[in-house]
Enzyme design. Structure first.
Site, PDB file in Angstrom:
ATOM      1  N   GLU A 267      -8.778   9.267 -20.909  1.00  0.00           N
ATOM      2  CA  GLU A 267      -8.074   8.045 -21.305  1.00  0.00           C
ATOM      3  C   GLU A 267      -6.867   8.410 -22.163  1.00  0.00           C
ATOM      4  O   GLU A 267      -6.945   9.269 -23.048  1.00  0.00           O
ATOM      5  CB  GLU A 267      -9.033   7.156 -22.098  1.00  0.00           C
ATOM      6  N   LYS A 342      -8.742  -1.677 -17.840  1.00  0.00           N
ATOM      7  CA  LYS A 342      -9.842  -1.738 -18.800  1.00  0.00           C
ATOM      8  C   LYS A 342     -10.170  -3.192 -19.081  1.00  0.00           C
ATOM      9  O   LYS A 342      -9.287  -4.003 -19.379  1.00  0.00           O
ATOM     10  CB  LYS A 342      -9.448  -1.005 -20.081  1.00  0.00           C
ATOM     11  N   CYS A 376     -13.774   4.193 -20.924  1.00  0.00           N
ATOM     12  CA  CYS A 376     -14.323   4.334 -22.264  1.00  0.00           C
ATOM     13  C   CYS A 376     -15.256   3.191 -22.671  1.00  0.00           C
ATOM     14  O   CYS A 376     -16.405   3.129 -22.227  1.00  0.00           O
ATOM     15  CB  CYS A 376     -13.175   4.486 -23.261  1.00  0.00           C
TER      16      CYS A 376
END
Length: 513
Positions: A267, A342, A376
């Site tokens: 990321e 995300k 993440c």
């Protein structure tokens, strides 16, 4: 169980010389259904399909038998009668060019019950199905226990009760324990079977290794053995976007040399470029970084083609309608590019960089399996992994960026949970080092890894491979996609199949709602 001393079991094809012993067992097992078949019927079965007639012998004594045909799946995967498959006069069901096995019968000498010989015969059938590259095993399953409760419940309720194990049926319970599923109820399957009231279940076991006779490039290009490479990226000062991409290409080249199918970057691996404008505020620096995304994505897509490797380009900031998103790019080696934004934004991302969350999630077809990407924090939300699993996910990639060990452990433990509950591989890749000239990106902690489901088909600790913590390096792992398919059907537990859809379900709200 009564078992003679010196038992020595062997499994082999049936011969016509076995008929007297075979007939004796059938007469004991089926006194209510006419006893043994004729010798002529057995001779026909052996002549038509010798590999499908299997016996277990103790020394020279036949003690268990499986009789099987080769049939057309489309013809016998719908309700039918037993006499449409086989009768005393002929065997209409057999088709030498069939694409499925049909289980005619399995019977065991009463003196050997409890030795799990029926299970051995079922495993032998499954192996035959795999060896012949057949689609499935079909069978009509009698319900010999139904007559005991026929005046109390409908046959459909009986089948459900057996499936819940609140009722034991000698045949259906055994079939279900051997990975067969009930496809349909068949009426009048064997009319003389009064214990089953003439009913039977149409049962099916799917051969997960079946390969269709399909010459299309798209089908043949799907791999079962997949190699993934992970870049545990060292955050360090960079002089330009070319400088950063030269480092990216170094790793892509190395992973290509090792014939990796996938390369995972972390990321925000492009964060060092924020050091080119050290005087900007955190919000301005992230927007400055987004200005490089188009070029980075384009050049990494070119690398994917040039080096013949699918690249998950970690994540990069993207400005869309004046909002900033954290976006992972899948650069396929055929030149196509997909994106996954995300979904869940951390408090610090929202506060320091004013990043917005995406609103779409999906799996992506590749030439090395069906993959998903959760960036993440997203992996800490089990709903997302389950949605991807319902789309037949094989490999979940998780590019991450954590500053402390406790932050890293949240990602790691949740990733391991996603692998177990969704019966998939999970690959996590992060960054280490420091960027003293970049605000809010002071330090990183990472130990990249590849996780597997936790079952007998996989490593004992469910870790396929892992890197040394906080050291720049490449991590490789070989993944067997076929093992996932085997797990789905034959695992010690079946997390996907055993979900209680009658009690709960997961729904993604689309724009129309």
């Amino acid at each position: 169980m009564t078992e003679p001393q010196g038992t020595r079991l062997n499994i082999r094809p049936i011969t016509l010389a076995d008929y007297p012993q075979l007939a004796d067992i059938m007469a004991k097992v089926y006194p209510d259904l006419g006893g043994a078949w004729s010798e002529a019927t057995l001779a026909k079965l052996i002549r038509l399909f010798p590999a499908g007639q299997i016996a277990i012998v103790d020394h020279d004594k036949v003690v268990a038998v499986a009789l099987t045909l080769c049939v057309k799946y489309d013809k016998y995967s719908i309700p039918h009668r037993y006499d449409e498959v086989i009768n005393e006069a002929r065997i209409p069901g057999h088709n030498a060019k069939g694409d499925a096995l049909y289980g005619l019968d399995v019977f065991v000498d009463p003196n050997y019950r409890g030795a799990r010989l029926g299970r051995r015969l079922y495993e032998a059938r499954k192996e035959l199905c795999r060896d012949l590259n057949l689609r499935a095993i079909l069978a009509g399953g009698r319900l010999p226990g139904y007559h005991k409760v026929a005046d109390q419940m409908e046959v459909t309720d009986y089948i459900e009760a057996v499936g819940r194990k609140s009722i034991h049926d000698p045949i259906l319970s055994f079939q279900l324990s051997n990975d067969f599923t009930v496809k349909r109820l068949m009426r009048g399957y064997l009319p003389e079977d009064t214990n089953s009231a003439g009913y039977a279940t149409l049962l099916e076991w799917d051969n997960i290794f079946y390969e269709r006779d399909d010459n299309s490039i798209a089908y043949e290009s799907i791999k079962s053995q997949v190699r993934v490479g992970v870049v545990q990226w060292q955050m360090q000062h960079t002089h330009s976007v070319d400088d950063l991409l030269n480092q990216v290409e170094f790793f892509v080249d190395a992973m290509s040399d090792y014939r990796s199918d996938f390369a995972l970057f972390p990321e925000f691996f492009s964060a060092p470029l924020m050091g080119l404008a050290p005087d900007l505020s955190a919000v301005e620096a992230m927007r400055f970084l987004a200005g490089f995304t188009k070029e980075i994505c384009y050049r990494m897509s070119q690398m994917a083609v040039s080096y013949n490797i699918n690249i998950i380009a970690g994540s990069l900031p993207l400005i869309d309608n004046d909002e900033v998103y954290n976006v992972a790019y899948l650069c396929r080696r055929d030149g196509s590019v997909e994106e996954q934004r995300k979904i869940h934004i951390t408090p610090s991302e929202r506060r320091d960089w004013i990043i917005s969350g995406g609103d779409r999630i999906q799996t992506f077809e590749t030439d090395a399996g069906r993959v998903g990407i959760l960036i993440c924090y997203d992996v800490e939300f089990p709903e997302l992994g389950r949605i991807l699993a319902e789309q037949k996910l094989d490999i979940l990639f998780v590019p991450f960026w954590t500053d402390t060990k406790n932050g890293y452990l949240r990602v790691r433990h949740c990733a391991q949970a996603r692998a177990i509950e969704n019966e998939c591989y999970v690959v996590i890749g992060g960054s280490c080092g420091n960027l003293p000239r970049v605000d809010n990106v002071d330090i990183q902690y990472a130990q990249s890894a590849v996780f597997t489901p936790s079952d007998l088909f996989f490593p004992h600790d469910a870790i396929q491979s892992e890197a040394v913590a906080n050291s720049e390096q490449l991590l490789f792992a070989d993944l067997d996609i076929d093992k996932l398919q085997q797990l789905h059907f034959e695992g010690s537990v079946n997390n996907l199949r055993d979900r209680r859809h009658d009690l709960y379900r997961l729904k993604w709200f689309d724009d129309a709602e």
